[in-house]
Motif scaffolding. Structure first.
Motif, PDB file in Angstrom:
ATOM      1  N   PRO A   1      -5.525   0.975  -3.360  1.00  0.00           N
ATOM      2  CA  PRO A   1      -5.335  -0.386  -2.860  1.00  0.00           C
ATOM      3  C   PRO A   1      -4.354  -1.160  -3.734  1.00  0.00           C
ATOM      4  O   PRO A   1      -4.117  -0.785  -4.880  1.00  0.00           O
ATOM      5  CB  PRO A   1      -6.747  -0.992  -2.952  1.00  0.00           C
ATOM      6  CG  PRO A   1      -7.680   0.123  -3.221  1.00  0.00           C
ATOM      7  CD  PRO A   1      -6.897   1.193  -3.860  1.00  0.00           C
TER       8      PRO A   1
ATOM      9  N   HIS B   1      -7.470   3.619  -7.511  1.00  0.00           N
ATOM     10  CA  HIS B   1      -6.126   3.389  -6.997  1.00  0.00           C
ATOM     11  C   HIS B   1      -5.297   4.666  -7.071  1.00  0.00           C
ATOM     12  O   HIS B   1      -5.556   5.555  -7.893  1.00  0.00           O
ATOM     13  CB  HIS B   1      -5.430   2.287  -7.814  1.00  0.00           C
ATOM     14  CG  HIS B   1      -6.125   0.971  -7.749  1.00  0.00           C
ATOM     15  ND1 HIS B   1      -5.725  -0.048  -6.912  1.00  0.00           N
ATOM     16  CD2 HIS B   1      -7.209   0.502  -8.411  1.00  0.00           C
ATOM     17  CE1 HIS B   1      -6.527  -1.084  -7.059  1.00  0.00           C
ATOM     18  NE2 HIS B   1      -7.433  -0.777  -7.969  1.00  0.00           N
TER      19      HIS B   1
ATOM     20  N   THR C   1      -9.799  -6.516  -1.997  1.00  0.00           N
ATOM     21  CA  THR C   1     -10.823  -5.485  -2.198  1.00  0.00           C
ATOM     22  C   THR C   1     -12.225  -6.060  -2.106  1.00  0.00           C
ATOM     23  O   THR C   1     -13.148  -5.591  -2.770  1.00  0.00           O
ATOM     24  CB  THR C   1     -10.634  -4.770  -3.556  1.00  0.00           C
ATOM     25  OG1 THR C   1      -9.283  -4.844  -3.963  1.00  0.00           O
ATOM     26  CG2 THR C   1     -11.002  -3.300  -3.444  1.00  0.00           C
TER      27      THR C   1
ATOM     28  N   ASN D   1     -12.534  -8.268  -9.325  1.00  0.00           N
ATOM     29  CA  ASN D   1     -12.150  -8.824  -8.025  1.00  0.00           C
ATOM     30  C   ASN D   1     -12.416 -10.323  -7.958  1.00  0.00           C
ATOM     31  O   ASN D   1     -11.636 -11.083  -7.366  1.00  0.00           O
ATOM     32  CB  ASN D   1     -12.893  -8.100  -6.900  1.00  0.00           C
ATOM     33  CG  ASN D   1     -12.430  -6.663  -6.756  1.00  0.00           C
ATOM     34  OD1 ASN D   1     -11.265  -6.357  -6.973  1.00  0.00           O
ATOM     35  ND2 ASN D   1     -13.348  -5.764  -6.426  1.00  0.00           N
TER      36      ASN D   1
ATOM     37  N   SER E   1     -18.839  -4.856  -6.714  1.00  0.00           N
ATOM     38  CA  SER E   1     -18.273  -4.034  -5.650  1.00  0.00           C
ATOM     39  C   SER E   1     -19.338  -3.324  -4.810  1.00  0.00           C
ATOM     40  O   SER E   1     -19.009  -2.489  -3.963  1.00  0.00           O
ATOM     41  CB  SER E   1     -17.313  -2.999  -6.243  1.00  0.00           C
ATOM     42  OG  SER E   1     -18.008  -2.088  -7.071  1.00  0.00           O
TER      43      SER E   1
ATOM     44  N   ARG F   1       0.822  -1.211   0.000  1.00  0.00           N
ATOM     45  CA  ARG F   1       0.000   0.000   0.000  1.00  0.00           C
ATOM     46  C   ARG F   1       0.860   1.268   0.000  1.00  0.00           C
ATOM     47  O   ARG F   1       0.365   2.346  -0.328  1.00  0.00           O
ATOM     48  CB  ARG F   1      -0.944  -0.001   1.205  1.00  0.00           C
ATOM     49  CG  ARG F   1      -2.045  -1.054   1.090  1.00  0.00           C
ATOM     50  CD  ARG F   1      -3.011  -0.999   2.257  1.00  0.00           C
ATOM     51  NE  ARG F   1      -4.026  -2.026   2.139  1.00  0.00           N
ATOM     52  CZ  ARG F   1      -5.196  -1.859   1.514  1.00  0.00           C
ATOM     53  NH1 ARG F   1      -5.483  -0.698   0.960  1.00  0.00           N
ATOM     54  NH2 ARG F   1      -6.070  -2.849   1.452  1.00  0.00           N
TER      55      ARG F   1
ATOM     56  N   GLN G   1     -12.094  -0.463  -7.951  1.00  0.00           N
ATOM     57  CA  GLN G   1     -11.641   0.523  -6.977  1.00  0.00           C
ATOM     58  C   GLN G   1     -10.939   1.685  -7.672  1.00  0.00           C
ATOM     59  O   GLN G   1     -10.605   1.613  -8.855  1.00  0.00           O
ATOM     60  CB  GLN G   1     -10.657  -0.133  -6.001  1.00  0.00           C
ATOM     61  CG  GLN G   1     -11.235  -1.295  -5.241  1.00  0.00           C
ATOM     62  CD  GLN G   1     -12.332  -0.860  -4.301  1.00  0.00           C
ATOM     63  OE1 GLN G   1     -12.086  -0.187  -3.313  1.00  0.00           O
ATOM     64  NE2 GLN G   1     -13.560  -1.231  -4.612  1.00  0.00           N
TER      65      GLN G   1
ATOM     66  N   ARG H   1     -14.417  -2.931   1.271  1.00  0.00           N
ATOM     67  CA  ARG H   1     -14.010  -1.644   0.706  1.00  0.00           C
ATOM     68  C   ARG H   1     -14.813  -0.506   1.313  1.00  0.00           C
ATOM     69  O   ARG H   1     -15.843  -0.717   1.964  1.00  0.00           O
ATOM     70  CB  ARG H   1     -14.161  -1.636  -0.816  1.00  0.00           C
ATOM     71  CG  ARG H   1     -15.594  -1.865  -1.314  1.00  0.00           C
ATOM     72  CD  ARG H   1     -15.670  -1.797  -2.837  1.00  0.00           C
ATOM     73  NE  ARG H   1     -15.530  -0.435  -3.294  1.00  0.00           N
ATOM     74  CZ  ARG H   1     -16.560   0.360  -3.612  1.00  0.00           C
ATOM     75  NH1 ARG H   1     -17.800  -0.077  -3.497  1.00  0.00           N
ATOM     76  NH2 ARG H   1     -16.358   1.590  -4.022  1.00  0.00           N
TER      77      ARG H   1
ATOM     78  N   SER I   1     -10.177  -2.019 -12.599  1.00  0.00           N
ATOM     79  CA  SER I   1     -10.517  -2.313 -11.208  1.00  0.00           C
ATOM     80  C   SER I   1     -11.841  -1.681 -10.830  1.00  0.00           C
ATOM     81  O   SER I   1     -12.258  -0.666 -11.401  1.00  0.00           O
ATOM     82  CB  SER I   1      -9.399  -1.793 -10.286  1.00  0.00           C
ATOM     83  OG  SER I   1      -9.772  -1.922  -8.932  1.00  0.00           O
TER      84      SER I   1
ATOM     85  N   ARG J   1      -9.613  -7.591   2.719  1.00  0.00           N
ATOM     86  CA  ARG J   1      -9.216  -6.199   2.454  1.00  0.00           C
ATOM     87  C   ARG J   1      -8.234  -6.119   1.287  1.00  0.00           C
ATOM     88  O   ARG J   1      -8.357  -5.251   0.412  1.00  0.00           O
ATOM     89  CB  ARG J   1      -8.616  -5.571   3.715  1.00  0.00           C
ATOM     90  CG  ARG J   1      -9.654  -5.317   4.809  1.00  0.00           C
ATOM     91  CD  ARG J   1      -9.037  -4.640   6.030  1.00  0.00           C
ATOM     92  NE  ARG J   1     -10.025  -4.442   7.077  1.00  0.00           N
ATOM     93  CZ  ARG J   1     -10.840  -3.396   7.163  1.00  0.00           C
ATOM     94  NH1 ARG J   1     -10.780  -2.450   6.222  1.00  0.00           N
ATOM     95  NH2 ARG J   1     -11.707  -3.283   8.147  1.00  0.00           N
TER      96      ARG J   1
END
Length: 564
Positions: A83, A111, A194, A343, A149, A78, A109, A197, A107, A191
């Motif tokens: 992430p 980043h 992900t 994911n 997600s 990290r 997420q 989250r 992703s 975690r």
């Protein structure tokens, strides 16, 4: 990935999803910025050992191990990427040097690298950390697109199955004994993957839908997705119902779903082995490991439609609900792979059930012709994604003499057509059909899809129902009797384009004199429908340009797009 796939990427040049890095024995300084921008945008592929002009210089072969280790370590820290991003670099031996390939998935997420958020804009990595509008758009896009997600604040560890964590760790360990996830406990794993989250726009934090699908108890999954189910059926004798099925339908976690579907395939399809280099390879496992894995990884789980795997005497058909990026046939050489559930895919890759992005299409195309000589899979990207794996192979070349006579074109094109038609695969159900039966399969399919492709301006008053077709005199001997004139031109041109052919030769085949009218009425609509392309697409006015059928065009001509 093979060297031809690598060269294809290099030939495309740098762009939204391709980046070259001139590296010898160390990670380039801008490497992590590109990782973040690819992850935040549409994913992409980095090639280390290729300069900005696309010239392969190669990495230092003695540095391959250290480069791989440094990249994996940094992307799982990290302090570098937050992430973390899990990748599996691999190398391809190019004639000009060794190239390291790093495929970065899109992703769910957002980043950052050292606190800076990057986004991809054509071939540039843009810092958007302080651009509130672009950040807001990015958050909204991620939240709306990747339904895996979705955060469920009241979903807790008690709703997950502890035995599945043990099964997951065992699968990961068996596939890759030094995988960084093996050092984590259950909470850390969630975690780092992900599956836990925080949404920084609305403040929600917790376990996601992906966490429930991979590790959830059956009652947890059924509570979140009451309509979700996966069917597996065998239809060889009783084609209206089934000869065998997975009963009850699968409504369980994705780990057991994959294992149960693979077991069902193994039960009903034969093994076949071949030697690849010095290894004995199980072709059935190679093919259906990818096919079943892709069906699970790319499914849209919020849809009420079921995933179905149906084995018949002639083919295996897998359908699953999907969020399409386009509509049509996937070309194994020219497609841009994009994970629908990144994911979930990360876990399947860690288990050894999927390889790099796009491997499912490429590997199935590679191994199926060895399992069923001559056959190729069909992948249809639509609201329902459809995969067809033929178990018997038949092509239009088998009926070349009848088809050529039926087209009624100049005999000087016979050899051209014979060679081209051998590359047009027919539905595997046509394996022992007569020419008349094949034609009764093709004409309705052409009409159904032709009327959908609006730019074709397909003549809608075409006879296409079997009983009506049989009323047409010489229907199976003369295409000019059965097909309306516009439709006959389109199918004749498409058939001739089964091998590259110049416009002048196409016009000669029909004794057509006006080049502009021919181009506007027939060639342009076929191109706009994605059925044919130029052989030199970057230079449309090049005098050496020819027309050739696309994968979509082959499927259209072979009647593989029929929805029945």
């Amino acid at each position: 990935m093979e060297i031809k796939d690598l060269q294809y990427l290099i030939n495309q040049g740098e762009g939204l999803r391709i980046e070259f890095k001139d590296a010898r024995n160390s990670v380039p300084s801008s490497f992590y910025e590109t990782v973040v921008s690819f992850s935040n945008t549409d994913g992409g592929t980095m090639l280390l050992g290729v300069d900005d002009e696309g010239k392969v210089k190669g990495i230092d072969e003695t540095a391959e191990v250290s480069l791989t280790k440094n990249i994996i370590t940094a992307l799982n820290s990290r302090d570098c990427i937050d992430p973390p991003v899990y990748v599996q670099p691999f190398c391809i031996n190019h004639p000009n040097g060794k190239v390291m390939v790093i495929q970065i998935p899109a992703s769910s997420q957002i980043h950052n690298h050292s606190g800076i958020i990057y986004s991809r804009d054509f071939e540039s990595d843009l810092d958007i950390t302080k651009n509130q509008q672009r950040l807001s758009d990015l958050y909204l896009r991620k939240r709306n697109f990747f339904t895996e997600s979705i955060i469920y604040p009241h979903l807790t560890m008690a709703d997950l199955d502890d035995s599945l964590f043990e099964k997951a760790f065992t699968l990961i360990r068996n596939n890759k004994s030094d995988h960084p996830w093996l050092l984590a406990n259950k909470e850390q794993l969630l975690r780092e993957a992900t599956l836990w989250r925080k949404d920084f726009q609305n403040g929600l934090e917790g376990l996601t839908l992906a966490a429930a699908l991979i590790f959830g108890k059956d009652e947890t999954i059924q509570s979140l997705l009451p309509a979700y189910k996966v069917e597996g059926m065998l239809r060889k004798e009783n084609i209206d119902r089934y000869d065998d099925r997975i009963n009850p339908p699968l409504r369980t976690n994705l780990i057991d779903t994959y294992l149960d579907l693979k077991a069902f395939v193994n039960k009903h399809l034969p093994e076949k082995f071949f030697m690849e280099r010095d290894q004995r390879v199980d072709l059935r496992d190679k093919i259906f490991r990818e096919v079943v894995g892709n069906a699970i990884v790319h499914r849209e789980y919020t849809s009420a439609l079921s995933t179905e795997l149906i084995i018949t005497a002639s083919e295996v058909v897998i359908t699953n609900p999907n969020k399409p990026y386009f509509h049509g046939v996937i070309d194994p050489l020219g497609f841009n792979p994009y994970p629908k559930n990144p994911n979930i895919r990360k876990f399947f890759t860690a288990f050894g059930w999927t390889d790099e992005i796009g491997s499912g299409v490429r590997n199935t195309n590679k191994y199926l012709p060895l399992y069923v000589p001559g056959a190729h899979p069909l992948f249809l990207e639509n609201d329902t994604f459809k995969t067809v794996i033929p178990l018997r192979f038949v092509n239009l070349g088998t009926y070349a003499a009848s088809f050529i006579n039926w087209l009624e074109l100049d005999e000087k094109f016979n050899d051209h057509l014979k060679s081209g038609l051998a590359g047009i695969e027919l539905p595997s159900a046509c394996f022992d059909y007569t020419w008349e039966q094949v034609l009764l399969q093709l004409v309705p399919s052409w009409h159904q899809k032709g009327t959908e492709l609006k730019s074709l301006d397909w003549y809608e008053n075409q006879v296409f129902v079997e009983n009506e077709i049989k009323k047409v005199p010489s229907w199976h001997k003369k295409g000019t009797q059965l097909l309306k004139k516009k439709n006959w031109y389109l199918m004749g041109i498409l058939s001739l384009c089964s091998l590259p052919i110049a416009q002048s030769d196409l016009m000669a085949a029909f004794d057509y004199k006006n080049a502009k009218t021919f181009r506007d009425n027939y060639l342009k609509p076929l191109r706009e429908s994605g059925l044919i392309v130029f052989t030199i697409p970057e230079k449309p006015t090049d005098p050496d340009n020819k027309y050739v059928v696309t994968q979509q065009g082959k499927a259209f001509l072979g009647g593989l797009l029929n929805k029945k």
